[in-house]
Design an enzyme around this catalytic site. Structure first.
Site, mmCIF file in Angstrom:
data_model
loop_
_atom_site.group_PDB
_atom_site.id
_atom_site.type_symbol
_atom_site.label_atom_id
_atom_site.label_comp_id
_atom_site.label_asym_id
_atom_site.label_seq_id
_atom_site.Cartn_x
_atom_site.Cartn_y
_atom_site.Cartn_z
ATOM 1 N N ILE A 11 -14.204 -3.167 2.697
ATOM 2 C CA ILE A 11 -15.329 -2.258 2.426
ATOM 3 C C ILE A 11 -15.909 -2.457 1.023
ATOM 4 C CG2 ILE A 11 -14.033 -0.258 1.523
ATOM 5 C CD1 ILE A 11 -15.736 1.497 3.459
ATOM 6 N N ASN A 24 -7.552 11.052 -2.268
ATOM 7 C CA ASN A 24 -6.599 12.178 -2.207
ATOM 8 C C ASN A 24 -7.236 13.341 -2.957
ATOM 9 O OD1 ASN A 24 -5.806 12.024 -5.083
ATOM 10 N ND2 ASN A 24 -4.944 10.061 -4.464
ATOM 11 N N GLY A 32 -4.015 1.714 -1.189
ATOM 12 C CA GLY A 32 -4.879 1.489 -0.026
ATOM 13 C C GLY A 32 -6.331 1.248 -0.391
ATOM 14 N N VAL A 33 -7.215 1.784 0.416
ATOM 15 C CA VAL A 33 -8.647 1.559 0.201
ATOM 16 C C VAL A 33 -9.112 2.235 -1.099
ATOM 17 C CG1 VAL A 33 -9.473 3.488 1.631
ATOM 18 C CG2 VAL A 33 -10.862 1.426 1.397
ATOM 19 N N ASP A 34 -8.486 3.340 -1.435
ATOM 20 C CA ASP A 34 -8.815 4.061 -2.674
ATOM 21 C C ASP A 34 -8.566 3.149 -3.905
ATOM 22 O OD1 ASP A 34 -9.403 6.143 -4.423
ATOM 23 O OD2 ASP A 34 -7.605 7.309 -3.971
ATOM 24 N N SER A 117 -7.467 8.440 6.768
ATOM 25 C CA SER A 117 -6.159 9.049 7.116
ATOM 26 C C SER A 117 -5.217 8.199 7.958
ATOM 27 C CB SER A 117 -6.321 10.418 7.807
ATOM 28 O OG SER A 117 -6.710 11.400 6.881
ATOM 29 N N THR A 118 -5.644 7.015 8.419
ATOM 30 C CA THR A 118 -4.753 6.259 9.330
ATOM 31 C C THR A 118 -3.845 5.260 8.610
ATOM 32 O OG1 THR A 118 -6.327 4.481 9.817
ATOM 33 C CG2 THR A 118 -6.449 6.465 11.194
ATOM 34 N N GLY A 119 -3.866 5.258 7.276
ATOM 35 C CA GLY A 119 -2.953 4.412 6.514
ATOM 36 C C GLY A 119 -1.770 5.228 6.039
ATOM 37 N N TYR A 121 -1.594 8.184 5.118
ATOM 38 C CA TYR A 121 -1.578 9.560 5.635
ATOM 39 C C TYR A 121 -1.146 9.657 7.097
ATOM 40 C CZ TYR A 121 -3.559 11.620 1.364
ATOM 41 O OH TYR A 121 -3.769 12.072 0.077
HETATM 42 N N1 AR6 Z 1 -11.488 -2.044 3.075
HETATM 43 C C1 AR6 Z 1 -11.441 -1.341 4.228
HETATM 44 N N2 AR6 Z 1 -10.336 -0.706 4.659
HETATM 45 C C2 AR6 Z 1 -9.232 -0.797 3.893
HETATM 46 C C3 AR6 Z 1 -9.198 -1.509 2.665
HETATM 47 C C4 AR6 Z 1 -10.397 -2.161 2.264
HETATM 48 N N3 AR6 Z 1 -10.482 -2.855 1.125
HETATM 49 N N4 AR6 Z 1 -7.942 -1.389 2.146
HETATM 50 C C5 AR6 Z 1 -7.203 -0.655 3.016
HETATM 51 N N5 AR6 Z 1 -7.983 -0.295 4.068
HETATM 52 P P1 AR6 Z 1 -5.313 4.323 3.309
HETATM 53 P P2 AR6 Z 1 -5.317 7.212 3.969
HETATM 54 C C6 AR6 Z 1 -7.639 0.491 5.265
HETATM 55 O O1 AR6 Z 1 -3.824 4.336 3.208
HETATM 56 O O2 AR6 Z 1 -4.431 7.003 5.138
HETATM 57 C C7 AR6 Z 1 -4.379 6.404 -1.087
HETATM 58 O O3 AR6 Z 1 -3.289 6.191 -1.952
HETATM 59 C C8 AR6 Z 1 -6.187 0.631 5.664
HETATM 60 O O4 AR6 Z 1 -5.723 -0.572 6.282
HETATM 61 O O5 AR6 Z 1 -6.086 3.609 2.266
HETATM 62 O O6 AR6 Z 1 -6.524 8.088 4.129
HETATM 63 C C9 AR6 Z 1 -5.196 7.637 -1.475
HETATM 64 O O7 AR6 Z 1 -5.225 7.831 -2.878
HETATM 65 C C10 AR6 Z 1 -6.272 1.787 6.651
HETATM 66 O O8 AR6 Z 1 -6.722 1.306 7.927
HETATM 67 O O9 AR6 Z 1 -5.908 5.842 3.346
HETATM 68 C C11 AR6 Z 1 -4.462 8.737 -0.778
HETATM 69 O O10 AR6 Z 1 -3.349 9.178 -1.529
HETATM 70 C C12 AR6 Z 1 -7.378 2.663 6.057
HETATM 71 O O11 AR6 Z 1 -8.040 1.836 5.069
HETATM 72 C C13 AR6 Z 1 -3.975 8.083 0.503
HETATM 73 O O12 AR6 Z 1 -3.889 6.679 0.208
HETATM 74 C C14 AR6 Z 1 -6.902 3.938 5.374
HETATM 75 O O13 AR6 Z 1 -5.648 3.724 4.732
HETATM 76 C C15 AR6 Z 1 -4.958 8.267 1.621
HETATM 77 O O14 AR6 Z 1 -4.404 7.765 2.813
#
Ligand code: AR6
Length: 164
Positions: A11, A24, A32-34, A117-119, A121
Site C-alpha cells: 500500500i 492502534n 505491520g502495515v502501520d 485487523s486481520t494481521g 489483531y
Molecule cells: N501493504 C499492504 N498491506 C500490508 C502491508 C503493506 N505494506 N504490510 C502488512 N500488510 P496488521 P492489524 C497487511 O498486523 O491486524 C500494528 O502494530 C498484513 O499482511 O498490519 O489491524 C498497529 O500499530 C495484514 O493482511 O494490522 C496495531 O498495533 C494487514 O496488512 C496492529 O498492528 C493488517 O495487518 C494492528 O493490527
C-alpha cells in the site's frame, strides 16, 4: 456507490488521494502495515500523529501523507479479535465507514485500504473481508476504492467476498 477493486501489493507504493492505515489507538506507529506506512511517510508523520492525541477503536483521524504519493493518510484502529462477542463486527464496520467519511470530507476520489485487523489483531479473514466489501460497496459516494492485499491468502479472501 463506491467502486471496489481488489489488488495485491504494498500500500505504501500506491498513488491515490487517501491511504488508510490499520493503526492502534495510540496512533504512535507499530508493526505491520502501520510500521511500513510510518517508515515510508517519514518522521514528520509521527509528529503529526502525536498532536491527534490517539483515536478510539472504529473511529478515524487524518494527517498529511508526507513522503507517500497521496494527499492524506486516514488512521483507523480496527478491533482486536476477542472471540467475536465483543462488538468486533460493528467496530470493524465502523473503521471502514468512518475512513470513507474522512475521505469524502477531504474530497478524495481514490482511496486505498489495507486489510484492517486481520494481521496482529487476528480478526478472522473471511469474516473481515465480507464486512469490508459490504461496507465499501454500499457507501454512497462514486469514489474508487482499492483493497490492497499484501499476501495471496488475503487477496483470495477479498476477491471471493467481492464475487459473492
Ligand atoms: N501493504 C499492504 N498491506 C500490508 C502491508 C503493506 N505494506 N504490510 C502488512 N500488510 P496488521 P492489524 C497487511 O498486523 O491486524 C500494528 O502494530 C498484513 O499482511 O498490519 O489491524 C498497529 O500499530 C495484514 O493482511 O494490522 C496495531 O498495533 C494487514 O496488512 C496492529 O498492528 C493488517 O495487518 C494492528 O493490527
Amino acid at each position: 456507490m463506491a467502486n471496489l477493486q481488489v489488488i495485491q501489493g504494498d500500500i505504501t507504493k500506491l498513488r491515490v488521494d487517501a491511504i488508510v492505515n490499520a493503526a492502534n489507538t495510540s496512533l504512535r506507529g507499530g508493526g505491520g502495515v502501520d510500521g511500513a506506512i510510518h517508515r515510508a511517510a517519514g518522521p514528520e508523520l509521527d509528529a503529526a500523529c502525536r498532536k491527534l492525541g490517539g483515536c478510539p477503536t472504529g473511529e478515524a483521524k487524518v494527517t498529511p501523507a508526507f513522503n507517500l504519493n497521496a494527499k492524506i493518510i486516514i488512521h483507523t484502529p480496527g478491533p482486536i479479535w476477542r472471540g467475536g462477542n465483543n462488538n468486533e463486527d460493528e467496530l470493524l464496520k465502523n473503521s471502514y465507514l468512518n475512513s470513507l467519511k474522512r475521505a469524502t470530507e477531504n474530497d478524495c476520489q481514490t482511496v486505498a485500504f489495507p486489510s484492517i485487523s486481520t494481521g496482529v489483531y487476528d480478526f478472522p479473514l473471511e469474516r473481515a473481508a465480507k464486512i469490508a466489501v459490504e461496507t465499501i460497496t454500499s457507501f454512497q459516494n462514486p469514489m474508487t476504492v482499492q483493497m490492497v492485499c499484501f499476501d495471496s491468502a488475503t487477496y483470495n479472501a477479498y476477491k471471493q467476498a467481492l464475487n459473492e
